[in-house]
Write a protein that holds these residues in place. Sequence first.
Motif, PDB file in Angstrom:
ATOM      1  N   ARG A 120      -4.054   0.208  -0.100  1.00 27.80           N
ATOM      2  CA  ARG A 120      -3.000  -0.302   0.774  1.00 27.80           C
ATOM      3  C   ARG A 120      -1.657  -0.322   0.062  1.00 27.80           C
ATOM      4  NH1 ARG A 120      -5.116  -5.864   3.084  1.00 27.80           N
ATOM      5  NH2 ARG A 120      -3.049  -5.813   4.062  1.00 27.80           N
ATOM      6  N   VAL A 121      -1.660  -0.722  -1.214  1.00 23.37           N
ATOM      7  CA  VAL A 121      -0.424  -0.692  -2.000  1.00 23.37           C
ATOM      8  C   VAL A 121       0.082   0.741  -2.122  1.00 23.37           C
ATOM      9  CG1 VAL A 121       0.573  -1.125  -4.277  1.00 23.37           C
ATOM     10  CG2 VAL A 121      -0.969  -2.799  -3.262  1.00 23.37           C
ATOM     11  N   CYS A 161       7.979  -5.646  -5.863  1.00 28.09           N
ATOM     12  CA  CYS A 161       7.267  -6.890  -5.581  1.00 28.09           C
ATOM     13  C   CYS A 161       7.214  -7.162  -4.078  1.00 28.09           C
ATOM     14  CB  CYS A 161       7.950  -8.059  -6.306  1.00 28.09           C
ATOM     15  SG  CYS A 161       7.837  -7.979  -8.100  1.00 28.09           S
ATOM     16  N   GLU A 162       8.315  -6.881  -3.368  1.00 28.11           N
ATOM     17  CA  GLU A 162       8.330  -7.113  -1.924  1.00 28.11           C
ATOM     18  C   GLU A 162       7.267  -6.278  -1.230  1.00 28.11           C
ATOM     19  OE1 GLU A 162      12.279  -6.254  -0.756  1.00 28.11           O
ATOM     20  OE2 GLU A 162      13.114  -8.160  -1.491  1.00 28.11           O
ATOM     21  N   HIS A 163       7.169  -4.989  -1.588  1.00 27.78           N
ATOM     22  CA  HIS A 163       6.206  -4.128  -0.924  1.00 27.78           C
ATOM     23  C   HIS A 163       4.770  -4.431  -1.373  1.00 27.78           C
ATOM     24  CE1 HIS A 163       9.804  -1.955   0.239  1.00 27.78           C
ATOM     25  NE2 HIS A 163       9.072  -1.280   1.098  1.00 27.78           N
ATOM     26  N   SER A 183       5.467  10.033  -5.967  1.00 24.86           N
ATOM     27  CA  SER A 183       4.018   9.977  -5.811  1.00 24.86           C
ATOM     28  C   SER A 183       3.541   8.565  -6.103  1.00 24.86           C
ATOM     29  CB  SER A 183       3.318  10.969  -6.753  1.00 24.86           C
ATOM     30  OG  SER A 183       3.514  10.572  -8.105  1.00 24.86           O
ATOM     31  N   ALA A 184       2.455   8.194  -5.473  1.00 26.38           N
ATOM     32  CA  ALA A 184       1.795   6.911  -5.731  1.00 26.38           C
ATOM     33  C   ALA A 184       0.295   7.149  -5.645  1.00 26.38           C
ATOM     34  CB  ALA A 184       2.247   5.853  -4.726  1.00 26.38           C
ATOM     35  N   PHE A 185      -0.431   6.617  -6.601  1.00 26.67           N
ATOM     36  CA  PHE A 185      -1.867   6.880  -6.661  1.00 26.67           C
ATOM     37  C   PHE A 185      -2.587   5.652  -7.191  1.00 26.67           C
ATOM     38  CE2 PHE A 185      -5.737   8.360  -8.781  1.00 26.67           C
ATOM     39  CZ  PHE A 185      -6.322   9.108  -7.761  1.00 26.67           C
ATOM     40  N   LEU A 241       1.773   1.794   1.105  1.00 24.92           N
ATOM     41  CA  LEU A 241       3.082   1.161   1.303  1.00 24.92           C
ATOM     42  C   LEU A 241       4.146   1.784   0.418  1.00 24.92           C
ATOM     43  CD1 LEU A 241       2.056  -2.603   1.600  1.00 24.92           C
ATOM     44  CD2 LEU A 241       3.128  -1.219   3.374  1.00 24.92           C
ATOM     45  N   LEU A 242       3.799   2.053  -0.838  1.00 27.30           N
ATOM     46  CA  LEU A 242       4.782   2.614  -1.759  1.00 27.30           C
ATOM     47  C   LEU A 242       5.159   4.036  -1.377  1.00 27.30           C
ATOM     48  CD1 LEU A 242       3.423   1.248  -5.158  1.00 27.30           C
ATOM     49  CD2 LEU A 242       5.441   0.491  -3.917  1.00 27.30           C
ATOM     50  N   LYS A 243       4.236   4.780  -0.783  1.00 32.85           N
ATOM     51  CA  LYS A 243       4.551   6.148  -0.372  1.00 32.85           C
ATOM     52  C   LYS A 243       5.587   6.182   0.746  1.00 32.85           C
ATOM     53  CE  LYS A 243       0.346   8.605  -1.721  1.00 32.85           C
ATOM     54  NZ  LYS A 243      -0.859   9.337  -1.246  1.00 32.85           N
ATOM     55  N   GLN A 244       5.794   5.061   1.439  1.00 36.95           N
ATOM     56  CA  GLN A 244       6.789   5.011   2.502  1.00 36.95           C
ATOM     57  C   GLN A 244       8.213   4.913   1.977  1.00 36.95           C
ATOM     58  OE1 GLN A 244       5.671   1.724   5.001  1.00 36.95           O
ATOM     59  NE2 GLN A 244       3.603   2.515   5.387  1.00 36.95           N
ATOM     60  N   LEU A 245       8.378   4.516   0.714  1.00 31.73           N
ATOM     61  CA  LEU A 245       9.722   4.377   0.152  1.00 31.73           C
ATOM     62  C   LEU A 245      10.315   5.751  -0.134  1.00 31.73           C
ATOM     63  CD1 LEU A 245       9.157   1.446  -2.354  1.00 31.73           C
ATOM     64  CD2 LEU A 245      10.060   1.333  -0.042  1.00 31.73           C
TER      65      LEU A 245
END
Length: 501
Positions: A355-356, A494-496, A368-370, A359-363
């Motif tokens: 889930r994290v 931290c917010e995301h 990349s986020a993995f 969310l980070l991929k939307q920024l």
Amino acid sequence: TLQDKLIEESIIVALVCLLFLFHFRSGFVAILTLPTAILMAFIVMRWQGLNANIMSLGGIAVAIGAMVDSAIIMIENAHKHIEADGGKTDRWQLITESSKEVGPSLFYSLLVITVSFIPVFALTGQSGRMFKPLAFTKTYSMAAAALLGITAVPILMGYFIRGKIPPEEKNPINRILIKLYSPVLNFVLKFRWYVLAAAITILGITVYPYMKLGSEFMPPLWEGTLLYMPSTFPGISVTQARQTLEMTDKIIKKFPEVTTVFGKAGRANTALDPAGFDMFETTINLKPESEWPKRMTPRKLEAALNDALQVPGLSNVWTMPIKNRVDMTSTGIKSQIGIKVMGPDLDSLQAIGERVEALLKQLPQTQSAFAERVGYGNYIDFRIDRLEAARYDLSVQDIEDIIKSAIGGMPVGQIVSGIERYPITVRYALERRDNPEELKRVLIPTPTGAQIPIGDVTQMIIHHGPMFIRTEGAVPTIYVYVDASEYFRHRRICEHSQKVS
């Protein structure tokens, strides 16, 4: 080096005294103060057991500029007294009066600078170990300068400030600066409320760019070499990992800025490298920047490489070798930004990490986020049918030995080449053990001399499980790796991240 800084600062002090005071010998007062204060700081360092390193010497280098301020102010004030007196009063008495006039204020101002680094001593962990030597040496240097400002400087002024002291108005540089400064001073005093309002407005405007500033523990240092560390999902085969690595290496080598490419999949031949086949490391040696195409920068090159390496199933991470080793040693996370998810249940950790990641991929800044898939490892269990094995007069140990030797490999010897040693391992050929159906046909010799398939006495089950379990403080932990096109603010991360709680 510290020696270069001392020489440069001494030359600057001498030039300032010569250009603005028209008195060369006055510069020796400030010049002699510098090495004396630094020597006093070194004495305290020796007594404390603090060695000379880049941070401790950096504290002295930072303090050098402020250490001579009090001496220069006291020299200028002494010049004013001598100039106004016109030779009527004893020179030592004038030096004493001028020193008493500004000495206390300068002493306390230097003490304020000295104690300004006290909060640094409250730092702990990596930041404390790094910045405390700098804070110690800067504090010692400023304290020594404050002490010398009220003791040695007045005495040195009495010996070096001799002869005729030219009036300030006779200096052409001073005359030009006074003509430029006087109208500005008259303007701000006449419209003082407007000037204060403008200053407050400018201060308020700076809040917006301040909120947009990124943050990072250490400033990036260009090493001239890139390290490409993509991650993929667990369960990738050796063949697929090799093919993927060869493909990415070929793409990277096509760039004209690249000289050599060396990639690695999985762990190296060392117990200190726990990487699996889902982790790649590719070291990219680059040509000198003078040989790069025009308008190409390291950031543009990294972006171009990242665009060219959009391989399905790979999550890219770009860093540099030395920086990566420092990050991995201090935090265990290979990317410039990382999130640790901790808890008792691996399945819950995996769900939160995914889930994290989403969310980070939307920024927009996220390249990349993995999130680590620790529970996606593939395992084959051989469950021995003891009754069926007993019909063939086979023990559990007999069957496990075949599984271990035919599939995993059995060491049977060693090759000696000088001081090098290479083990000799025997096992089934790859085509006999590269799929589950072939594994069922692995033969087991019985005491009667017959050969039976292992599938007759075992039940083979494929299931998923954790490839590894990482813990911190005895608490299971997974990492979320984030690679960004520009530095994130910690507040935004931290917010995301808190949205999943």
